[in-house]
Design an enzyme around this catalytic site. Structure first.
Site, mmCIF file in Angstrom:
data_model
loop_
_atom_site.group_PDB
_atom_site.id
_atom_site.type_symbol
_atom_site.label_atom_id
_atom_site.label_comp_id
_atom_site.label_asym_id
_atom_site.label_seq_id
_atom_site.Cartn_x
_atom_site.Cartn_y
_atom_site.Cartn_z
ATOM 1 N N SER A 121 0.857 -1.409 -0.005
ATOM 2 C CA SER A 121 0.001 0.117 -0.038
ATOM 3 C C SER A 121 0.796 1.019 0.109
ATOM 4 O O SER A 121 1.925 1.626 0.623
ATOM 5 C CB SER A 121 -0.908 -0.015 1.261
ATOM 6 O OG SER A 121 -1.647 1.225 1.284
ATOM 7 N N TYR A 145 -2.696 4.934 -3.493
ATOM 8 C CA TYR A 145 -3.922 6.018 -3.450
ATOM 9 C C TYR A 145 -3.527 7.242 -3.911
ATOM 10 O O TYR A 145 -2.551 8.214 -3.246
ATOM 11 C CB TYR A 145 -3.911 6.102 -1.767
ATOM 12 C CG TYR A 145 -4.679 5.135 -0.816
ATOM 13 C CD1 TYR A 145 -6.006 4.743 -1.471
ATOM 14 C CD2 TYR A 145 -4.095 4.245 -0.130
ATOM 15 C CE1 TYR A 145 -6.667 3.725 -0.526
ATOM 16 C CE2 TYR A 145 -4.535 3.131 0.578
ATOM 17 C CZ TYR A 145 -5.894 2.949 0.336
ATOM 18 O OH TYR A 145 -6.547 1.850 0.811
ATOM 19 N N THR A 171 -6.456 2.331 -6.331
ATOM 20 C CA THR A 171 -7.562 2.296 -5.860
ATOM 21 C C THR A 171 -8.589 3.412 -6.086
ATOM 22 O O THR A 171 -8.022 4.476 -6.073
ATOM 23 C CB THR A 171 -7.146 2.179 -4.351
ATOM 24 O OG1 THR A 171 -6.454 0.853 -4.028
ATOM 25 C CG2 THR A 171 -8.419 2.183 -3.472
ATOM 26 N N LYS A 240 -8.704 -0.877 -9.061
ATOM 27 C CA LYS A 240 -9.381 -1.428 -7.710
ATOM 28 C C LYS A 240 -10.256 -1.128 -7.111
ATOM 29 O O LYS A 240 -10.409 0.431 -7.395
ATOM 30 C CB LYS A 240 -8.205 -1.733 -6.645
ATOM 31 C CG LYS A 240 -8.659 -2.747 -5.403
ATOM 32 C CD LYS A 240 -7.485 -2.766 -4.485
ATOM 33 C CE LYS A 240 -7.708 -3.458 -3.071
ATOM 34 N NZ LYS A 240 -8.852 -2.573 -2.328
ATOM 35 N N HIS A 264 -13.267 -3.299 -0.930
ATOM 36 C CA HIS A 264 -12.411 -2.798 0.296
ATOM 37 C C HIS A 264 -12.700 -3.285 1.807
ATOM 38 O O HIS A 264 -12.385 -2.815 2.803
ATOM 39 C CB HIS A 264 -12.403 -1.199 0.602
ATOM 40 C CG HIS A 264 -11.322 -0.595 0.852
ATOM 41 N ND1 HIS A 264 -10.693 0.343 -0.056
ATOM 42 C CD2 HIS A 264 -10.279 -0.220 1.753
ATOM 43 C CE1 HIS A 264 -9.369 0.973 0.204
ATOM 44 N NE2 HIS A 264 -9.338 0.477 1.518
#
Length: 367
Positions: A121, A145, A171, A240, A264
């Site tokens: 991440s 992100y 994402t 995603k 999620h």
């Protein structure tokens, strides 16, 4: 035990004797501090979607097969030409230092040791480079992100490319934070810095709640962003947070080379459908043009089997692997994936499927 800013991190490093993945949650709760455990385990609002994610696997059944003249099922598969020993992968999950002092480095080491695929991440406890090094050359994906600041985005993407990432996961379902009541009850703030934010954020996320972290994230994400990331990195972009066929087709039209079906883990829009319940229609719309990754609610080998037979190419999970990380470090991570893969092999044998491609072609019983 390691203590950082008063937060106690596990230092365990040992193989785990696992009965099943659901049993790990209670054991992990006993050693992960309350705030960290609530952040890892919690979902949004009353957690209906979180619970439904696992319940939904009962909506279809695996048809047993006999007289199939087979034994020793093979779980090998691949993604973008990268060979994998299992279709089970580590989903991108933030701040794994909440579970273990080595964080994503231990996760990457454990995932690599069993030939699985790692993804890390943006909000990792360890840097992109350090996580990649811990995997010792094993394939990894980097999850972005997307920030409002494209200098920040480009710097992370540059590091991911330099570290040898095999693809970028964008994402798209977290433009704002889901309403997570456990974090509010615990007044949770991240006690440990997020390494990838260090160059751009004072404190690198430390002392902030997840809502504050997401405040810097882009609230507007469009197909043009998919194209921009693909052209900038020259890597496959996997979108995603897809929960509808329409969004899957938008992503592919923008140049996405993978679709990631996920809600999620029930942490964002509560009241939305279980991820498994929307997988089949999305996979039909994708029609094998690009690989489909699936996550949310996976706890059993039969869940992996059903997801593959329902249209997925790879099946991801995070919480049980993070519990294994807390309980046993890199070896605990390997133990969780191995146990789940062993369950999958039993289901494959009993369903008469020799290889993962056979599982993808297996018919499920739908009432």
């Amino acid at each position: 035990m390691t203590v950082i800013n008063g937060y106690e991190q596990s230092d365990r490093e040992e193989k785990l004797d696992i009965l099943n993945l659901p049993s790990l949650e209670k054991k992990a709760k006993d050693i992960i501090p309350t705030g960290g455990f609530g952040y890892i385990s919690g979902g949004s609002e009353d957690e209906w979607t979180l619970q439904e994610n696992t319940t939904a696997f009962n909506h279809v059944q695996i048809i047993p097969r006999s007289l199939t003249d087979m034994e020793n099922p093979n779980t090998e598969t691949s993604l973008f030409g990268n060979k994998l020993s299992t279709p089970i992968m580590m989903a991108p999950a933030a701040a794994q230092g909440l579970a273990h002092s080595q964080g994503e480095k231990a996760t990457a080491k454990g995932v690599a040791s069993v030939g699985a695929l790692m993804s890390q991440s943006t909000y990792s406890s360890t840097s992109i480079a350090d996580t990649a090094a811990a995997g010792n050359g094993a394939p990894q994906l980097f999850q972005l992100y997307m920030s409002k600041d494209w200098d920040f985005n480009n710097a992370l993407l540059d590091e991911a490319v330099k570290a040898g990432a095999k693809g970028i996961i964008l994402t798209t379902d977290a433009t704002v934070d889901g309403y997570r009541e456990s974090d509010i009850i615990n007044n949770f703030q991240f006690p440990i810095p997020m390494a990838n934010l260090a160059k751009f954020s004072e404190g690198a996320g430390q002392g902030k709640g997840i809502m504050e972290i997401y405040a810097a994230a882009a609230q507007k994400i469009s197909p043009a962003d998919v194209k921009r990331i693909a052209e900038y990195t020259n890597l496959p972009v996997i979108v995603k947070g897809i929960q509808s066929p329409e969004d899957a087709l938008l992503a592919i039209g923008a140049g996405a080379k993978g679709i990631y079906v996920s809600n999620h883990g029930g942490r964002q829009l509560n009241g939305g459908p279980a991820s498994f319940d929307v997988l089949h229609e999305i996979a039909k719309a994708v029609d094998h043009r690009v690989p489909v990754i699936f996550d949310s609610g996976v706890r059993r080998g039969s869940h992996v089997f059903k997801a593959l037979a329902n249209g997925a190419d790879l099946v991801a999970l995070a919480r049980p692997i993070i519990y294994g990380l807390a309980l046993g470090g890199s070896q605990g991570v390997a133990s969780v994936i191995t146990h789940l893969n062993d369950e999958l092999k039993i289901d494959m044998q009993l369903a008469g499927t020799q290889a993962i491609e056979d599982v993808k072609k297996a018919k499920l019983f739908r009432k």
